[in-house]
Scaffold this motif. Sequence first.
Motif: not given
Length: 205
Positions: A93-100, A102-104
């Motif tokens: 979840r932390e990786r996904e949030e980090a990717l989100k 970064d994308a944002e």
Amino acid sequence: SAREKQSAKDTNSAYIELASAALLMFGLIWGGTWLMKRGTVTPVQAMTKYMENLAAGDYERPVPFSNRADEIGEMAKSVEIFRLGLIERAEAREREEALKADAEAARQAEAERERREEIAARQREEDERKAAEAAKAAEEARIREAEEAEHRREQAAREAEEAAKAAEAARIKAEAEAQALIVSALGEGLEHLSAGDLTYQITQI
């Protein structure tokens, strides 16, 4: 009597043995309860508390009693597997949030870049429009000034022509008046001569 004393002594011994047996039984029961509580109830309570902390997000502490070889140990090993799964899901979840994130951030940076480019394009268009308007105004002013200068030249030429015409008309009028005066004076002189006045002089010319 001696028999009665012996009987009383035997009765006291029986009571003592019964009391000792009761105390021993009580001790065994208490010790068993304590051992059972220490071996089962306390670990279960500790595991319950650990599960509450785990549900609250405390994944760092290791699962207690995982080294035991009984049912408590098996339960602790299951909880450990569950804890590792929670940690893995939390990391995912932390990786996904980090990717989100970064994308944002990239999206916002792109939007900011596009916004600045749009502002710069509008500014260029505005500058070009103002420059075109300034050039048009300058050209119109040049044309207007040229037209006004031409109008002034034409006006000056007309005025000069009119002045020349007036001067010519005045000259012609003056010559006509002079000729009329000469003719009048000559006529008057001829009249005097024809009347025999030889002393008359023409003084008006």
